[in-house]
Design a protein around this motif. Structure first.
Motif, PDB file in Angstrom:
ATOM      1  N   ARG A 161       0.781  -0.969   0.205  1.00  0.00           N
ATOM      2  CA  ARG A 161      -0.009  -0.385  -0.056  1.00  0.00           C
ATOM      3  C   ARG A 161       0.986   1.414   0.346  1.00  0.00           C
ATOM      4  O   ARG A 161       0.181   2.276   0.121  1.00  0.00           O
ATOM      5  CB  ARG A 161      -0.564   0.256   1.274  1.00  0.00           C
ATOM      6  CG  ARG A 161      -2.022  -1.107   0.701  1.00  0.00           C
ATOM      7  CD  ARG A 161      -2.733  -1.469   2.343  1.00  0.00           C
ATOM      8  NE  ARG A 161      -2.158  -1.469   3.580  1.00  0.00           N
ATOM      9  CZ  ARG A 161      -2.053  -2.138   3.714  1.00  0.00           C
ATOM     10  NH1 ARG A 161      -1.819  -3.981   3.143  1.00  0.00           N
ATOM     11  NH2 ARG A 161      -1.511  -2.487   5.248  1.00  0.00           N
ATOM     12  N   ASN A 162       1.985   1.582   0.025  1.00  0.00           N
ATOM     13  CA  ASN A 162       2.886   2.517  -0.546  1.00  0.00           C
ATOM     14  C   ASN A 162       2.895   2.737  -2.005  1.00  0.00           C
ATOM     15  O   ASN A 162       3.742   4.019  -1.852  1.00  0.00           O
ATOM     16  CB  ASN A 162       4.386   2.592   0.218  1.00  0.00           C
ATOM     17  CG  ASN A 162       5.393   1.817  -0.193  1.00  0.00           C
ATOM     18  OD1 ASN A 162       4.973   0.946  -1.751  1.00  0.00           O
ATOM     19  ND2 ASN A 162       6.358   1.845  -0.159  1.00  0.00           N
ATOM     20  N   ASP A 163       2.323   2.519  -2.844  1.00  0.00           N
ATOM     21  CA  ASP A 163       2.270   2.579  -4.338  1.00  0.00           C
ATOM     22  C   ASP A 163       3.714   2.595  -4.962  1.00  0.00           C
ATOM     23  O   ASP A 163       4.293   3.638  -6.044  1.00  0.00           O
ATOM     24  CB  ASP A 163       1.669   3.840  -4.611  1.00  0.00           C
ATOM     25  CG  ASP A 163       0.163   3.754  -4.441  1.00  0.00           C
ATOM     26  OD1 ASP A 163       0.397   2.275  -4.124  1.00  0.00           O
ATOM     27  OD2 ASP A 163      -0.287   4.570  -3.325  1.00  0.00           O
ATOM     28  N   VAL A 164       5.179   2.276  -4.187  1.00  0.00           N
ATOM     29  CA  VAL A 164       5.926   2.326  -4.539  1.00  0.00           C
ATOM     30  C   VAL A 164       6.292   0.547  -5.118  1.00  0.00           C
ATOM     31  O   VAL A 164       6.087   0.166  -5.163  1.00  0.00           O
ATOM     32  CB  VAL A 164       7.478   2.509  -3.441  1.00  0.00           C
ATOM     33  CG1 VAL A 164       9.027   2.032  -4.506  1.00  0.00           C
ATOM     34  CG2 VAL A 164       7.103   3.769  -3.343  1.00  0.00           C
ATOM     35  N   PRO A 165       6.506   0.602  -6.823  1.00  0.00           N
ATOM     36  CA  PRO A 165       6.658  -0.438  -7.172  1.00  0.00           C
ATOM     37  C   PRO A 165       7.719  -1.157  -6.610  1.00  0.00           C
ATOM     38  O   PRO A 165       8.910  -1.010  -6.230  1.00  0.00           O
ATOM     39  CB  PRO A 165       7.246  -0.177  -8.982  1.00  0.00           C
ATOM     40  CG  PRO A 165       7.970   1.483  -8.672  1.00  0.00           C
ATOM     41  CD  PRO A 165       7.285   2.548  -7.750  1.00  0.00           C
ATOM     42  N   VAL A 166       7.044  -2.189  -7.253  1.00  0.00           N
ATOM     43  CA  VAL A 166       8.285  -3.531  -6.732  1.00  0.00           C
ATOM     44  C   VAL A 166       9.385  -3.987  -7.558  1.00  0.00           C
ATOM     45  O   VAL A 166       9.244  -4.561  -8.131  1.00  0.00           O
ATOM     46  CB  VAL A 166       7.538  -5.332  -6.193  1.00  0.00           C
ATOM     47  CG1 VAL A 166       9.247  -6.210  -5.987  1.00  0.00           C
ATOM     48  CG2 VAL A 166       6.932  -4.646  -5.066  1.00  0.00           C
ATOM     49  N   THR A 167      10.846  -3.613  -7.258  1.00  0.00           N
ATOM     50  CA  THR A 167      11.912  -3.766  -7.843  1.00  0.00           C
ATOM     51  C   THR A 167      12.991  -4.552  -7.679  1.00  0.00           C
ATOM     52  O   THR A 167      14.083  -4.993  -8.445  1.00  0.00           O
ATOM     53  CB  THR A 167      12.503  -2.410  -8.637  1.00  0.00           C
ATOM     54  OG1 THR A 167      13.678  -1.509  -6.979  1.00  0.00           O
ATOM     55  CG2 THR A 167      11.484  -1.035  -8.975  1.00  0.00           C
ATOM     56  N   GLY A 168      13.148  -4.694  -5.716  1.00  0.00           N
ATOM     57  CA  GLY A 168      14.512  -5.597  -5.847  1.00  0.00           C
ATOM     58  C   GLY A 168      15.506  -4.660  -5.531  1.00  0.00           C
ATOM     59  O   GLY A 168      16.984  -4.911  -5.452  1.00  0.00           O
ATOM     60  N   LYS A 169      15.401  -3.477  -5.875  1.00  0.00           N
ATOM     61  CA  LYS A 169      16.922  -3.058  -5.954  1.00  0.00           C
ATOM     62  C   LYS A 169      18.109  -2.939  -5.126  1.00  0.00           C
ATOM     63  O   LYS A 169      19.474  -3.127  -5.585  1.00  0.00           O
ATOM     64  CB  LYS A 169      16.297  -1.113  -6.749  1.00  0.00           C
ATOM     65  CG  LYS A 169      16.279  -0.313  -5.996  1.00  0.00           C
ATOM     66  CD  LYS A 169      16.389   1.264  -6.236  1.00  0.00           C
ATOM     67  CE  LYS A 169      15.194   2.102  -5.165  1.00  0.00           C
ATOM     68  NZ  LYS A 169      16.375   2.550  -3.616  1.00  0.00           N
ATOM     69  N   ASP A 170      16.979  -2.803  -3.944  1.00  0.00           N
ATOM     70  CA  ASP A 170      18.768  -3.148  -3.173  1.00  0.00           C
ATOM     71  C   ASP A 170      19.522  -3.970  -2.803  1.00  0.00           C
ATOM     72  O   ASP A 170      20.650  -4.391  -2.724  1.00  0.00           O
ATOM     73  CB  ASP A 170      18.231  -2.087  -1.906  1.00  0.00           C
ATOM     74  CG  ASP A 170      17.150  -0.919  -1.587  1.00  0.00           C
ATOM     75  OD1 ASP A 170      16.444  -0.729  -1.843  1.00  0.00           O
ATOM     76  OD2 ASP A 170      17.640  -0.088  -0.554  1.00  0.00           O
ATOM     77  N   LEU A 171      18.452  -5.280  -2.641  1.00  0.00           N
ATOM     78  CA  LEU A 171      19.475  -6.296  -2.673  1.00  0.00           C
ATOM     79  C   LEU A 171      19.856  -7.002  -4.378  1.00  0.00           C
ATOM     80  O   LEU A 171      20.977  -7.707  -3.921  1.00  0.00           O
ATOM     81  CB  LEU A 171      18.171  -8.019  -2.500  1.00  0.00           C
ATOM     82  CG  LEU A 171      18.330  -9.352  -2.280  1.00  0.00           C
ATOM     83  CD1 LEU A 171      19.651  -8.976  -1.612  1.00  0.00           C
ATOM     84  CD2 LEU A 171      17.036  -9.622  -2.077  1.00  0.00           C
ATOM     85  N   ARG A 172      19.637  -6.150  -5.301  1.00  0.00           N
ATOM     86  CA  ARG A 172      20.066  -7.192  -6.346  1.00  0.00           C
ATOM     87  C   ARG A 172      21.340  -6.287  -6.450  1.00  0.00           C
ATOM     88  O   ARG A 172      22.760  -6.573  -6.509  1.00  0.00           O
ATOM     89  CB  ARG A 172      19.729  -7.087  -7.598  1.00  0.00           C
ATOM     90  CG  ARG A 172      18.418  -7.259  -7.537  1.00  0.00           C
ATOM     91  CD  ARG A 172      17.207  -6.962  -8.823  1.00  0.00           C
ATOM     92  NE  ARG A 172      16.333  -7.541  -9.489  1.00  0.00           N
ATOM     93  CZ  ARG A 172      15.696  -9.462  -9.643  1.00  0.00           C
ATOM     94  NH1 ARG A 172      17.245  -9.232 -10.705  1.00  0.00           N
ATOM     95  NH2 ARG A 172      15.328 -10.064 -10.101  1.00  0.00           N
TER      96      ARG A 172
END
Length: 193
Positions: free
Chosen positions: A146-157
């Motif tokens: 519910r925070n409307d930020v897309p799931v990208t995995g960027k930090d972990l990736r």
């Protein structure tokens, strides 16, 4: 459901060994399973948690993207299955099959592995280098239900790619946030709560 942050275990901590059954194959998985890998990602997840449901497709994609690479991946569920039947091994197996996980999903019935890693929430991520020293612990990305930020995995990736290219991830790491691990009555670790 208690919103819980990861404990942010000290960087440099050696990966605790474990011997856990993969819910899909029944094989015993341990650190030595990944001995040939340059890095190892240990993820604490479960089936019922809305925070995991929010990112489960990205976790499956992560497995596909790094399949055949120098990254070993293992997912572990440690929730009390008596109180949370969605997190029992048969249900976890169905989850792994539905999502097409390319990595083992293990069940930590004793909860001792979760304690050894100081896992506190689902999802909780721990990335180790070739010497199996902790180099990243924290969030997948900034997305939350519910925070409307897309799931990208960027930090972990970004951390994974840095380790695979021989570097060390930045120590500026944000904790993961999710549901608390569902400890069996009387089994709560000292670091919890």
């Amino acid at each position: 459901m208690a919103r819980t942050e990861s404990t942010m275990l000290a960087l440099g901590t050696p990966a605790p060994d474990f011997q856990l059954p993969d819910v899909v194959t029944g094989q015993t998985i341990s650190l030595s399973t990944f001995a040939e890998k340059k890095a190892l990602l240990v993820m604490f997840i479960c089936r019922h948690c809305p925070y995991v449901k929010h990112v489960e497709k990205e976790l499956a994609q992560l497995g596909r993207d790094y399949k055949g690479s120098d990254l070993g991946i293992v997912a572990i569920s440690a929730n009390d299955a008596a109180a949370y039947p969605d997190d029992a091994p048969d249900s976890l197996k169905a989850m792994a099959m539905e999502l097409g996980f390319t990595f083992p999903l293990c069940y930590d019935e004793s909860q001792e592995t979760a304690k050894a890693y100081t896992a506190a929430c689902t999802p909780d991520f721990f990335l180790f280098d070739g010497d199996r020293k902790l180099v990243y612990r924290g969030q997948l990305d900034d997305s939350r239900p519910r925070n409307d930020v897309p799931v990208t995995g960027k930090d972990l990736r970004q951390a994974i790619d840095t380790v695979l290219s021989g570097g060390t991830p930045s120590e500026d790491q944000k904790p993961s946030l999710g549901c608390n691990i569902k400890w069996k009555p009387g089994n709560e670790p000292a670091y919890y709560g």
